[in-house]
Design an enzyme around this catalytic site. Structure first.
Site, PDB file in Angstrom:
ATOM      1  N   GLU A  34      16.494 -11.203 -22.518  1.00  0.00           N
ATOM      2  CA  GLU A  34      15.227 -11.313 -21.784  1.00  0.00           C
ATOM      3  C   GLU A  34      14.215 -12.062 -22.648  1.00  0.00           C
ATOM      4  O   GLU A  34      14.160 -11.858 -23.862  1.00  0.00           O
ATOM      5  CB  GLU A  34      14.700  -9.925 -21.416  1.00  0.00           C
ATOM      6  CG  GLU A  34      13.360  -9.902 -20.724  1.00  0.00           C
ATOM      7  CD  GLU A  34      13.324 -10.758 -19.469  1.00  0.00           C
ATOM      8  OE1 GLU A  34      12.494 -11.690 -19.417  1.00  0.00           O
ATOM      9  OE2 GLU A  34      14.126 -10.508 -18.550  1.00  0.00           O
ATOM     10  N   HIS A 450      13.368  16.903  15.305  1.00  0.00           N
ATOM     11  CA  HIS A 450      12.111  16.788  16.042  1.00  0.00           C
ATOM     12  C   HIS A 450      11.066  17.712  15.414  1.00  0.00           C
ATOM     13  O   HIS A 450      11.394  18.836  15.037  1.00  0.00           O
ATOM     14  CB  HIS A 450      12.321  17.186  17.506  1.00  0.00           C
ATOM     15  CG  HIS A 450      11.054  17.219  18.308  1.00  0.00           C
ATOM     16  ND1 HIS A 450      10.470  16.081  18.808  1.00  0.00           N
ATOM     17  CD2 HIS A 450      10.248  18.260  18.672  1.00  0.00           C
ATOM     18  CE1 HIS A 450       9.376  16.418  19.470  1.00  0.00           C
ATOM     19  NE2 HIS A 450       9.215  17.745  19.395  1.00  0.00           N
TER      20      HIS A 450
END
Length: 471
Positions: A34, A450
């Protein structure tokens, strides 16, 4: 020359670090190279800090509409600097987390600019601010090299970012102060998310899109629904138009907008965000010298992330669309498992979900209605409005739509498209269904809880087969 590795990965973004961890789990010696941001763009300047900004905007919006819920919140204000500070703090936390994971899995972190000098060989030139215990500049060798260098904002001619008046996403998520007006060029996920954030915070926002539809990769019906919501919020949207000229003043820009029919208009704004896509970071890695093939500015790969050169692989944004962090992660796992002699499934891009975290949220997977028709399917299409969903009404967010597309002949789920509250958390249900090759009958037989917003998913399936209950 340092000790040889089984795999060296150039880039520590979502694709790179996930690939490295999976390789380490498989017993391979692996190193990640990196040069600037541990974790790549996503946790530092992309996915995560933008969601932190959008969360602040969401809370602010709710506070300013407290009376809608029977509550009182007077003199609600915000501190732009504090909002940005929170976002940057979260980005730093995520980056540190990547470093921890690499260390935990005994992955070597090599800090610097990588160049592939020959097959299996990488030269690393040290760069500034290396993390503690990171290896530095040296020559390294590996049996396999994975390029995971990501992408950067595309610079349009005449609209080159200058860090002051013309922004990319870097400046847009780290403003010194909020502008009074903003012009967003491009209506993909990046452009729309920033348009949504800044508008919620009170900025006058105009979005210009060269195509007839905003959110061009989304289903036309879903995009049209979202556009109405954005315009209701006060976002001005201009489609089928391009920015043909930009003139800079001391503290503003004036853009000439040219419509498809040739008519022009001028829009003046304090700042302009160039959000017309990204381009792969393929330069200065040594790929051209090796003869690696490119396709539309990215590295050409097969379903296992292999390039045309043995021992060289590419994953994530640099390997082409869709340019999404979760695609990069999955691609990285496929790549290293294939290298390790496992037998992973090849990447199936039709099963990669896409999410846009604006208000309202948008999420999708698979074929749009238009693409399904173009592919020759005889389709059944189901729709269910959130206005008929009890949980959405209770939340005070009843504007939304769930849409599903099936092959009439086989019952195969071809695509699912959602717009509304928290739909980015719902789409994985359809992703799992597609991966399991679930049919419409199995979805119909599933019991959904629900009251939940997820019931809109169930009802859209029912609607495709003329069995919807609540509409």
């Amino acid at each position: 020359m340092a000790d040889a590795y089984d795999i060296l990965i150039i880039g520590s973004g979502p694709g790179g670090y996930v690939a490295a961890i999976r390789a380490a789990q498989l017993g391979l010696k692996v190193g990640v190279i990196e040069r600037s941001y541990l974790g790549g763009i996503c946790p530092n300047w992309g996915c995560i800090p933008t969601k932190a900004l959008l969360r602040s905007a969401e809370v602010y919006h709710q506070l300013t509409h407290a009376s809608d819920y029977g509550l009182s919140a007077k003199d609600v204000t915000f501190d732009a600097a504090a909002i940005v500070k929170r976002s940057r703090g979260i980005a730093n936390q995520m980056s540190n987390g990547v470093g921890f994971l690499l260390k935990k899995n005994k992955v070597d972190l090599i800090w610097g600019q990588a160049t592939i000098t020959a097959a299996g060989k990488i030269s690393v030139k040290a760069t500034d601010n290396p993390p503690k215990n990171a290896l530095g500049g040296d020559d390294y060798a590996a049996k396999h090299i994975i390029v995971a260098t990501g992408a950067r904002p595309r610079a349009l001619p005449g609209m080159e970012p200058d860090g002051k008046l013309i922004w990319t996403y870097f400046e847009a998520m780290n403003p010194r102060e909020l502008p009074k007006s903003l012009l967003v060029v491009g209506s993909g996920a990046i452009g729309i998310e920033f348009a949504s954030f800044y508008r919620t915070m009170g900025v006058e926002v105009t979005v210009v899109e060269i195509l007839p539809q905003i959110l061009p990769v989304e289903d036309e019906e879903i995009a049209a629904h979202a556009r109405k919501r954005f315009e209701k919020q006060g976002i001005k949207i201009i489609t089928d138009a391009k920015v043909s000229k930009v003139t800079k003043d001391k503290n503003s820009v004036t853009a000439t907008i040219e419509a498809k029919d040739g008519k022009t208009q001028e829009i003046k704004a304090d700042r302009l965000i160039s959000a017309a896509g990204v381009v792969g970071n393929v330069e200065d890695i040594g790929l051209e010298k090796l003869g690696v093939k490119f396709e539309r500015g990215t590295i050409a790969v097969d379903g296992y992330a292999r390039t045309n050169i043995p021992g060289i692989y590419a994953i994530g944004d640099v390997a082409g669309a869709p340019m999404l962090a979760h695609k990069a992660e999955h691609e990285g796992v496929i790549c290293v498992e294939q290298i390790a002699g496992k037998k992973p499934h090849a990447m199936d891009k039709l099963k990669i979900p896409g999410c846009t975290y604006c208000a309202p949220q948008i999420a999708s997977v698979g074929l749009t209605e238009k693409k399904a028709q173009e592919a020759g399917y005889d389709i059944a299409v189901g729709r269910f409005p959130f206005l008929a969903n009890g949980k959405a009404i209770a939340l005070g967010e009843p504007e939304g739509l769930a849409k599903t597309i099936f092959d009439k002949k086989t019952g195969q789920l071809l695509g699912a498209h959602l717009v509304g509250p928290e739909v980015t958390e719902l789409i994985q249900g359809f992703v799992v269904a597609m991966n399991l090759e679930t049919t419409e009958e199995e979805l119909i037989q599933a019991v959904f809880p629900h009251p939940t917003i997820s019931e809109t998913m169930h009802e859209s399936v029912l609607n495709a087969y003329e069995r919807a209950i609540h509409v």
